[in-house]
Motif scaffolding. Structure first.
Motif, PDB file in Angstrom:
ATOM      1  N   MET A   1      42.685   2.457  17.926  1.00 51.13           N
ATOM      2  CA  MET A   1      42.348   1.112  17.277  1.00 51.13           C
ATOM      3  C   MET A   1      43.070   0.927  15.985  1.00 51.13           C
ATOM      4  O   MET A   1      43.542  -0.094  15.608  1.00 51.13           O
ATOM      5  CB  MET A   1      41.026   0.903  17.427  1.00 51.13           C
ATOM      6  CG  MET A   1      40.354  -0.607  17.164  1.00 51.13           C
ATOM      7  SD  MET A   1      41.076  -1.828  18.251  1.00 51.13           S
ATOM      8  CE  MET A   1      42.331  -2.569  17.332  1.00 51.13           C
TER       9      MET A   1
ATOM     10  N   PRO B   1      46.193   1.798   7.096  1.00 48.33           N
ATOM     11  CA  PRO B   1      45.649   2.283   5.557  1.00 48.33           C
ATOM     12  C   PRO B   1      44.126   1.751   5.308  1.00 48.33           C
ATOM     13  O   PRO B   1      43.809   2.305   4.361  1.00 48.33           O
ATOM     14  CB  PRO B   1      46.844   1.787   4.701  1.00 48.33           C
ATOM     15  CG  PRO B   1      47.427   0.846   5.186  1.00 48.33           C
ATOM     16  CD  PRO B   1      47.361   0.786   6.657  1.00 48.33           C
ATOM     17  N   GLY B   2      43.880   0.843   5.923  1.00 54.04           N
ATOM     18  CA  GLY B   2      42.703   0.309   5.509  1.00 54.04           C
ATOM     19  C   GLY B   2      41.639   0.654   6.359  1.00 54.04           C
ATOM     20  O   GLY B   2      40.559  -0.192   6.471  1.00 54.04           O
TER      21      GLY B   2
ATOM     22  N   ALA C   1      41.204  -9.023  13.169  1.00 59.17           N
ATOM     23  CA  ALA C   1      40.482  -7.573  13.876  1.00 59.17           C
ATOM     24  C   ALA C   1      39.326  -7.252  13.424  1.00 59.17           C
ATOM     25  O   ALA C   1      38.402  -6.914  14.212  1.00 59.17           O
ATOM     26  CB  ALA C   1      41.633  -6.434  13.538  1.00 59.17           C
TER      27      ALA C   1
ATOM     28  N   LEU D   1      49.553  -4.856  21.273  1.00 64.02           N
ATOM     29  CA  LEU D   1      50.168  -5.162  20.160  1.00 64.02           C
ATOM     30  C   LEU D   1      51.738  -5.094  20.198  1.00 64.02           C
ATOM     31  O   LEU D   1      52.117  -3.967  20.695  1.00 64.02           O
ATOM     32  CB  LEU D   1      49.527  -4.239  18.831  1.00 64.02           C
ATOM     33  CG  LEU D   1      50.331  -4.456  17.576  1.00 64.02           C
ATOM     34  CD1 LEU D   1      49.617  -5.704  17.095  1.00 64.02           C
ATOM     35  CD2 LEU D   1      49.910  -3.360  16.838  1.00 64.02           C
TER      36      LEU D   1
HETATM   37  C1  HEM Z   1      38.959  -3.611  12.428  1.00 61.67           C
HETATM   38  C2  HEM Z   1      39.826  -3.717  11.682  1.00 61.67           C
HETATM   39  C3  HEM Z   1      41.202  -3.183  11.607  1.00 61.67           C
HETATM   40  C4  HEM Z   1      41.987  -2.748  12.543  1.00 61.67           C
HETATM   41  C5  HEM Z   1      41.520  -2.704  13.975  1.00 61.67           C
HETATM   42  C6  HEM Z   1      43.355  -2.509  12.046  1.00 61.67           C
HETATM   43  C7  HEM Z   1      44.436  -1.920  12.988  1.00 61.67           C
HETATM   44  C8  HEM Z   1      45.673  -1.515  12.436  1.00 61.67           C
HETATM   45  C9  HEM Z   1      46.747  -1.135  13.161  1.00 61.67           C
HETATM   46  C10 HEM Z   1      46.577  -0.799  14.523  1.00 61.67           C
HETATM   47  C11 HEM Z   1      47.801  -1.101  12.613  1.00 61.67           C
HETATM   48  C12 HEM Z   1      49.102  -0.564  12.782  1.00 61.67           C
HETATM   49  C13 HEM Z   1      50.047  -1.364  13.466  1.00 61.67           C
HETATM   50  C14 HEM Z   1      51.282  -0.960  13.900  1.00 61.67           C
HETATM   51  O1  HEM Z   1      51.493   0.335  13.972  1.00 61.67           O
HETATM   52  O2  HEM Z   1      52.145  -1.700  14.694  1.00 61.67           O
HETATM   53  C15 HEM Z   1      47.475  -1.450  11.377  1.00 61.67           C
HETATM   54  C16 HEM Z   1      48.336  -1.558  10.238  1.00 61.67           C
HETATM   55  C17 HEM Z   1      47.933  -1.962   8.920  1.00 61.67           C
HETATM   56  N1  HEM Z   1      46.761  -2.323   8.453  1.00 61.67           N
HETATM   57 FE1  HEM Z   1      45.081  -2.377   9.729  1.00 61.67          FE
HETATM   58  N2  HEM Z   1      43.339  -2.806  10.755  1.00 61.67           N
HETATM   59  C18 HEM Z   1      42.231  -3.105  10.333  1.00 61.67           C
HETATM   60  C19 HEM Z   1      41.721  -3.394   8.957  1.00 61.67           C
HETATM   61  C20 HEM Z   1      42.495  -3.424   7.934  1.00 61.67           C
HETATM   62  C21 HEM Z   1      42.259  -3.664   6.687  1.00 61.67           C
HETATM   63  C22 HEM Z   1      40.687  -4.190   6.132  1.00 61.67           C
HETATM   64  C23 HEM Z   1      43.119  -3.473   5.659  1.00 61.67           C
HETATM   65  C24 HEM Z   1      43.301  -3.484   4.500  1.00 61.67           C
HETATM   66  C25 HEM Z   1      42.617  -4.100   3.591  1.00 61.67           C
HETATM   67  C26 HEM Z   1      44.306  -3.248   6.506  1.00 61.67           C
HETATM   68  C27 HEM Z   1      45.665  -2.986   6.297  1.00 61.67           C
HETATM   69  C28 HEM Z   1      46.726  -2.669   6.978  1.00 61.67           C
HETATM   70  C29 HEM Z   1      48.096  -2.600   6.749  1.00 61.67           C
HETATM   71  C30 HEM Z   1      48.614  -2.814   5.252  1.00 61.67           C
HETATM   72  C31 HEM Z   1      48.720  -1.971   7.713  1.00 61.67           C
HETATM   73  C32 HEM Z   1      50.520  -1.670   7.949  1.00 61.67           C
HETATM   74  C33 HEM Z   1      50.454  -0.303   7.579  1.00 61.67           C
HETATM   75  C34 HEM Z   1      51.918  -0.044   7.647  1.00 61.67           C
HETATM   76  O3  HEM Z   1      52.923  -0.579   8.499  1.00 61.67           O
HETATM   77  O4  HEM Z   1      52.714   1.114   7.206  1.00 61.67           O
HETATM   78  N3  HEM Z   1      44.036  -3.172   8.114  1.00 61.67           N
HETATM   79  N4  HEM Z   1      46.234  -1.857  11.093  1.00 61.67           N
END
Ligand code: HEM
Length: 456
Positions: free
Chosen positions: A353, A362-363, A252, A298
C-alpha cells in the motif's frame, strides 16, 4: 481471447475484441476480487487490460512481479513521458488520470533524488506529537459540526476533509485555506471538463501563492523548509513538490479512514476485538490495507527495455499498471485468519500500500498517524455508532484505481459539541492604528476571496 505460445507467453489474437479486459467498465456483480482472480486464472501474474477505450497496459497481478517492478527503476521508469502512447500522441499527459508533472513522483535517478530529498527532509522535521494534537483538534472540530444531529455521512463530513486540512496545517496555513484546497481538489476531478480546467488553474494559484507567501514570510512549515533546503529547488519546483504532498496523501488517506470505518461497522468480530483492545489500531489499518486497499491499482511504470514478466512479453515503451489489490490476493502471499479470534490475520506490514523501492511513500508514518487519530476521535466521541443503511446499499467508487465509499451514512447518540479547541494559526496581519500599513493582498488572499464568493 489470447493464444498461448509453447512456453506460455500470452499473445493477444489480432483483432480479437475481448482480448483486453476493460477495467473502465462497471465492476462486475461478483466484485473486484473475483475479477482479479479471473484475470490471474486466464493470464497468470500479468494480464493485458484497457484502462480507457483503446488505452492498453499490463496489469501486474503477482506480488513478486509488483515488487520486482517497484524495485528496478533502471528497467521500469516512473517517467510517463516515456510511454509509447504518450510519445505517439494517443494519450494526453496533462489529464489528472494519466499525468506527468515536474515532481519527484515522475522522476528517475539523480533527478528523482534531487526532487525527493527536500520532501523527505522536510517531512523528517515534522514534530509528530504536535501534529497529532493538530489532527485531533481538526478531527474534533469536524465531529462538532455534526455531533448534535445524531447522524452524519462520515465520508463527506469527515474523512474527505481531515487529510487535506492536516496537510494544509503542515504548510503553515489557517484552516480556511485547507477547506478551500479541498473544494478546489474536487473541482479538478469534476466531470465537466471546463470546470476541471478551472480547478487545475486554481490549484496552480494556490501552490504558487503558497510558495510566494512563504518566500516572503518563512515559518516552521513544510514549504519554508523545502525553500531553505541546500539542494536549492526553484520556487516553481517547490510549488510542484508541495502539490505532490497533498495529491499523494488526500484520496488515499480519505479512503483508508472510510474503508476502516466500514470494516468496523460491518464486521462484528473485528469490531468487538478492536473495542476490547485485542486488535491495536495499527494492526487494524494493516488489515484494511491488505484486504480493502484504497489504491487498488496505480499507473505505473514504463518499461525501458524489452523484458519478460510472468507470462507476458513486455516491450520497451509499454505501461505497467501496479496491481496492489490483486497482489494482496496472490496465493503465494495469502494470509488467512485461521485460528484467530479477532478476524484479523497476524499483523504484517508487507502489503504494498505504501509502495516499495526508491519511490516508497515518505509520508507513511504520518498517514498512519492521521488515520489512527481520526479513528480514535470517532471511537471516543460517537457512542452507539451504527450504519444508517444496509451494507449492500452503500455505493463504492467505480474507478479501477481506487476503492472507497462514495458515502458512509451513520447514526449515533447525539451529543453536545466540544466547541473551539485552540485558535487557528495566526492569520496575516491587518492594518491597525498601531501596526502600520496593511500587508499588500497576495495571490493566496485573492484566491481566498474568490473561494468565499463561490461559497456565497
Ligand atoms: C494512506 C495514505 C497514503 C498512501 C496509501 C500512500 C501511498 C503512496 C504510494 C504507493 C507511493 C508510491 C507511488 C509509486 O511508487 O509510484 C507514494 C508516494 C508518495 N507519497 Fe504517499 N501515501 C499516503 C499518504 C501520504 C502522505 C500523508 C504524504 C505526505 C504528507 C505522502 C507523500 C508521498 C510523496 C511525496 C510520494 C512521492 C515519493 C517519490 O516519488 O519519491 N503520502 N505514496
Amino acid at each position: 481471447m489470447t493464444s498461448t505460445r509453447p512456453y506460455g507467453e500470452h499473445v493477444p489474437a489480432p483483432g480479437c475484441p475481448t482480448q483486453y479486459t476493460r477495467l473502465y467498465e462497471p465492476i462486475p456483480e461478483s466484485g473486484r476480487d473475483a475479477l482479479w482472480a479471473r484475470l490471474r486464472e486466464e493470464h497468470g501474474s500479468v494480464a493485458p487490460v484497457e484502462i480507457e477505450p483503446g488505452v492498453r497496459v499490463w496489469l501486474l497481478l503477482g506480488y513478486q512481479e509488483n515488487l520486482a517492478v517497484l524495485q528496478q527503476p533502471h528497467v521500469f521508469s516512473r517517467d510517463t513521458r516515456r510511454w509509447r502512447e504518450a510519445v505517439e500522441g494517443r494519450v494526453d499527459l496533462s489529464r489528472p488520470s494519466f499525468s506527468w508533472r515536474p515532481n519527484a513522483l515522475y522522476a528517475d535517478g539523480a533527478e528523482h533524488t534531487r526532487l525527493r530529498t527536500p520532501i523527505v527532509d522536510a517531512l523528517g522535521r515534522v514534530d509528530m506529537a504536535t501534529t497529532e494534537r493538530t489532527v485531533r483538534r481538526i478531527a474534533d472540530e469536524l465531529v462538532d459540526s455534526f455531533i448534535a444531529d445524531g447522524r452524519a455521512d462520515l465520508v463527506s463530513s469527515y474523512a474527505a476533509h481531515l487529510p487535506v486540512l492536516v496537510v494544509n496545517s503542515l504548510y503553515g496555513l489557517p484552516d480556511s485555506y485547507g477547506h478551500m484546497l479541498g473544494d478546489i481538489t474536487s473541482i479538478v476531478f469534476d466531470q465537466d471538463a471546463k470546470r476541471g480546467e478551472e480547478g487545475v488553474a486554481r490549484m496552480h494559484q494556490y501552490f504558487a501563492g503558497l510558495v510566494a507567501r512563504k518566500r516572503n514570510r518563512p515559518g516552521q512549515d513544510l514549504v519554508s523548509w523545502m525553500l531553505q533546503h541546500p539542494i536549492g529547488l526553484s520556487d516553481n519546483e517547490v510549488a510542484h513538490q508541495a502539490a505532490l504532498i497533498n495529491n499523494s496523501s488526500h484520496m488515499a488517506s480519505t479512503h483508508l479512514i472510510g474503508n476502516t470505518m466500514w470494516t468496523l461497522l460491518t464486521d462484528s468480530r473485528i469490531r468487538t476485538a478492536h473495542t476490547e483492545a485485542l486488535v491495536p489500531v495499527q494492526a487494524l489499518l494493516d488489515h484494511v490495507m491488505w484486504s480493502n486497499t484504497p489504491f487498488q491499482t496505480l499507473l505505473g511504470r514504463i518499461a525501458l527495455q524489452d523484458t519478460r514478466l510472468g507470462n507476458a512479453q513486455i516491450r520497451a515503451g509499454d505501461a505497467l499498471l501496479l496491481g496492489f489489490a490483486p497482489a494482496h490476493l496472490d496465493p503465494s502471499v495469502q494470509r488467512d485468519d485461521h485460528g484467530s479470534d479477532t478476524g484479523i490475520a497476524g499483523g504484517s506490514r508487507a502489503h504494498l500500500m505504501f509502495g516499495a523501492g526508491p519511490h516508497a511513500c515518505p509520508g507513511r508514518e504520518l498517514a498512519r498517524m492521521i488515520a489512527s487519530t481520526a479513528l480514535s476521535v470517532l471511537h471516543e466521541r460517537l457512542s452507539g455508532l451504527r450504519l444508517e443503511v444496509a451494507p449492500e446499499q452503500l455505493r463504492w467508487t467505480q474507478s479501477p484505481f481506487l476503492r472507497g465509499l462514495n458515502e458512509l451514512p451513520v447514526t449515533f447518540v447525539p451529543a453536545a459539541p466540544k466547541g473551539p479547541q485552540e485558535p487557528d494559526p495566526a492569520p496575516r496581519p491587518r492594518r491597525t492604528a498601531t501596526t502600520g500599513p496593511e500587508e499588500p493582498e497576495d495571490l493566496l488572499d485573492r484566491l481566498l476571496n474568490w473561494w468565499r464568493g463561490l461559497r456565497g
